[in-house]
Design a protein around this motif. Structure first.
Motif, PDB file in Angstrom:
ATOM      1  N   ALA A  96       0.751  -1.180  -0.006  1.00 40.08           N
ATOM      2  CA  ALA A  96       0.097  -0.124   0.032  1.00 40.08           C
ATOM      3  C   ALA A  96       0.617   1.318   0.036  1.00 40.08           C
ATOM      4  N   THR A  97       2.169   0.854  -0.052  1.00 39.52           N
ATOM      5  CA  THR A  97       3.126   2.361  -0.008  1.00 39.52           C
ATOM      6  C   THR A  97       3.015   2.992  -1.382  1.00 39.52           C
ATOM      7  N   GLY A  98       3.493   4.104  -1.167  1.00 38.01           N
ATOM      8  CA  GLY A  98       3.355   5.261  -2.447  1.00 38.01           C
ATOM      9  C   GLY A  98       2.166   5.531  -3.222  1.00 38.01           C
ATOM     10  N   ARG A  99       1.248   5.449  -2.337  1.00 44.11           N
ATOM     11  CA  ARG A  99      -0.221   5.923  -3.058  1.00 44.11           C
ATOM     12  C   ARG A  99      -0.902   6.904  -2.431  1.00 44.11           C
ATOM     13  N   GLY A 100      -0.209   7.540  -1.419  1.00 42.21           N
ATOM     14  CA  GLY A 100      -0.836   8.653  -0.662  1.00 42.21           C
ATOM     15  C   GLY A 100      -1.643   8.231   0.479  1.00 42.21           C
ATOM     16  N   LEU A 101      -1.436   7.109   0.889  1.00 39.14           N
ATOM     17  CA  LEU A 101      -2.236   6.309   1.873  1.00 39.14           C
ATOM     18  C   LEU A 101      -1.696   7.243   3.231  1.00 39.14           C
ATOM     19  N   GLY A 102      -0.420   7.268   3.522  1.00 36.15           N
ATOM     20  CA  GLY A 102       0.303   7.769   4.477  1.00 36.15           C
ATOM     21  C   GLY A 102      -0.344   9.238   4.787  1.00 36.15           C
ATOM     22  N   THR A 103      -0.488  10.119   3.869  1.00 36.24           N
ATOM     23  CA  THR A 103      -0.954  11.376   3.915  1.00 36.24           C
ATOM     24  C   THR A 103      -2.353  11.561   4.399  1.00 36.24           C
ATOM     25  N   LEU A 104      -3.006  10.585   3.740  1.00 34.29           N
ATOM     26  CA  LEU A 104      -4.560  10.418   3.993  1.00 34.29           C
ATOM     27  C   LEU A 104      -4.801   9.810   5.661  1.00 34.29           C
ATOM     28  N   LEU A 105      -3.778   9.306   6.164  1.00 33.79           N
ATOM     29  CA  LEU A 105      -3.831   8.889   7.741  1.00 33.79           C
ATOM     30  C   LEU A 105      -3.322   9.907   8.510  1.00 33.79           C
ATOM     31  N   MET A 106      -2.405  10.759   7.958  1.00 33.46           N
ATOM     32  CA  MET A 106      -1.682  11.700   8.864  1.00 33.46           C
ATOM     33  C   MET A 106      -2.551  13.015   8.921  1.00 33.46           C
ATOM     34  N   LEU A 136       6.945  12.206   3.647  1.00 34.15           N
ATOM     35  CA  LEU A 136       5.784  12.273   4.054  1.00 34.15           C
ATOM     36  C   LEU A 136       5.399  13.461   5.391  1.00 34.15           C
ATOM     37  N   HIS A 137       6.511  13.449   6.126  1.00 30.13           N
ATOM     38  CA  HIS A 137       6.436  14.367   7.345  1.00 30.13           C
ATOM     39  C   HIS A 137       6.687  15.559   6.795  1.00 30.13           C
ATOM     40  N   ARG A 138       7.599  15.884   6.030  1.00 31.73           N
ATOM     41  CA  ARG A 138       8.041  17.317   5.262  1.00 31.73           C
ATOM     42  C   ARG A 138       6.809  17.768   4.513  1.00 31.73           C
ATOM     43  N   ARG A 139       6.253  16.817   3.701  1.00 25.86           N
ATOM     44  CA  ARG A 139       4.881  17.316   2.946  1.00 25.86           C
ATOM     45  C   ARG A 139       3.905  17.611   3.896  1.00 25.86           C
ATOM     46  N   LEU A 140       3.739  17.294   5.233  1.00 25.79           N
ATOM     47  CA  LEU A 140       2.836  17.481   6.144  1.00 25.79           C
ATOM     48  C   LEU A 140       3.053  18.949   6.929  1.00 25.79           C
ATOM     49  N   GLY A 141       4.338  19.402   6.831  1.00 29.43           N
ATOM     50  CA  GLY A 141       4.642  20.592   7.191  1.00 29.43           C
ATOM     51  C   GLY A 141       5.674  20.658   8.351  1.00 29.43           C
ATOM     52  N   PHE A 142       6.135  19.357   8.970  1.00 28.01           N
ATOM     53  CA  PHE A 142       7.039  18.929   9.795  1.00 28.01           C
ATOM     54  C   PHE A 142       8.506  19.486   9.281  1.00 28.01           C
ATOM     55  N   THR A 143       9.155  19.883  10.276  1.00 31.06           N
ATOM     56  CA  THR A 143      10.585  20.518  10.105  1.00 31.06           C
ATOM     57  C   THR A 143      11.562  19.623  10.987  1.00 31.06           C
ATOM     58  N   GLU A 144      12.810  19.395  10.273  1.00 33.80           N
ATOM     59  CA  GLU A 144      13.532  18.498  10.880  1.00 33.80           C
ATOM     60  C   GLU A 144      14.104  19.256  12.163  1.00 33.80           C
ATOM     61  N   ALA A 145      14.371  18.626  13.186  1.00 37.38           N
ATOM     62  CA  ALA A 145      14.621  19.220  14.661  1.00 37.38           C
ATOM     63  C   ALA A 145      15.949  18.579  15.094  1.00 37.38           C
ATOM     64  N   GLY A 146      16.402  17.649  14.366  1.00 37.60           N
ATOM     65  CA  GLY A 146      17.869  16.905  14.750  1.00 37.60           C
ATOM     66  C   GLY A 146      17.940  15.656  14.453  1.00 37.60           C
ATOM     67  N   ARG A 147      19.215  15.356  14.470  1.00 34.31           N
ATOM     68  CA  ARG A 147      19.548  13.785  14.158  1.00 34.31           C
ATOM     69  C   ARG A 147      20.152  13.259  15.242  1.00 34.31           C
ATOM     70  N   LEU A 148      19.816  12.021  15.672  1.00 33.48           N
ATOM     71  CA  LEU A 148      20.871  11.268  16.585  1.00 33.48           C
ATOM     72  C   LEU A 148      21.333  10.324  15.790  1.00 33.48           C
ATOM     73  N   ARG A 149      22.747   9.904  15.897  1.00 33.97           N
ATOM     74  CA  ARG A 149      23.485   9.341  15.276  1.00 33.97           C
ATOM     75  C   ARG A 149      23.812   7.866  15.821  1.00 33.97           C
TER      76      ARG A 149
END
Length: 181
Positions: A96-106, A136-149
């Motif tokens: 079901a990936t790649g069809r916009g379902l993540g956006t529909l859920l989020m 997906l998260h960027r598309r919904l307006g989330f911004t990157e807040a950091g990376r834990l390596r």
């Protein structure tokens, strides 16, 4: 299967076997979750009950009568001062990936969290080598807040996590003012 064919609705107990099975795929075959053993259906029953009691959403995407994905929001951290922040989780059936379902859920998940009084939504995304979840998260307006390596070790490799953040209120309790779709 296209996203418009999906029905997004609150999860019910009858969905939880499908949720457990879907998640088990990611536990066993990927590094997108750091769980190493798939949780049993009883875990999902407890999760649904806890989130419902807290007034937090647990949604499923139903396609052709089958659960094709789910998303929920849970408390970000257990300490009381974090009580206004939630963390999202979203998983789709591999087919079901790649069809916009993540956006529909989020989108309804974010809106429900804002209505429930959450101030911030956090996403902890394993840097698995694919960009789908980050995109997906960027598309919904989330911004990157950091990376834990190299904070997770699974399937013989070290994995980073990328933290994303979405303000759900303007700081005065006004829902949907900043970022919330």
């Amino acid at each position: 299967m296209t996203a418009p064919e999906a029905l997004i609705r609150p999860a019910v107990a009858a969905d939880l076997e499908a949720v457990a099975s879907l998640y088990a795929h990611y536990v066993r075959h990927t590094v997108v979750t750091f769980d190493e053993t798939p949780p049993p259906v009883a875990h999902w029953r407890e999760r649904l009950a806890e989130l419902t009691e807290r007034g937090l959403p647990f949604l499923v995407a139903e396609v052709a009568g089958e659960v094709a994905g789910y998303a929920y929001a849970s408390p970000w951290r257990p300490k009381p001062a974090y009580r206004h922040s939630v963390e999202n989780s979203v998983y789709l059936a591999p087919e079901a990936t790649g069809r916009g379902l993540g956006t529909l859920l989020m989108r309804p998940l974010v809106a429900a969290c804002a209505r429930a009084g959450a101030h911030q939504m956090i996403a902890v995304v394993a840097d698995s080598g694919t960009e789908a979840s980050q995109a997906l998260h960027r598309r919904l307006g989330f911004t990157e807040a950091g990376r834990l390596r190299a904070v997770g070790h699974k399937h013989g490799r070290w994995v980073d996590t990328v933290l994303f953040q979405l303000p759900l209120t303007d700081g005065r309790g006004t829902a949907g003012v900043t970022g919330a779709p």
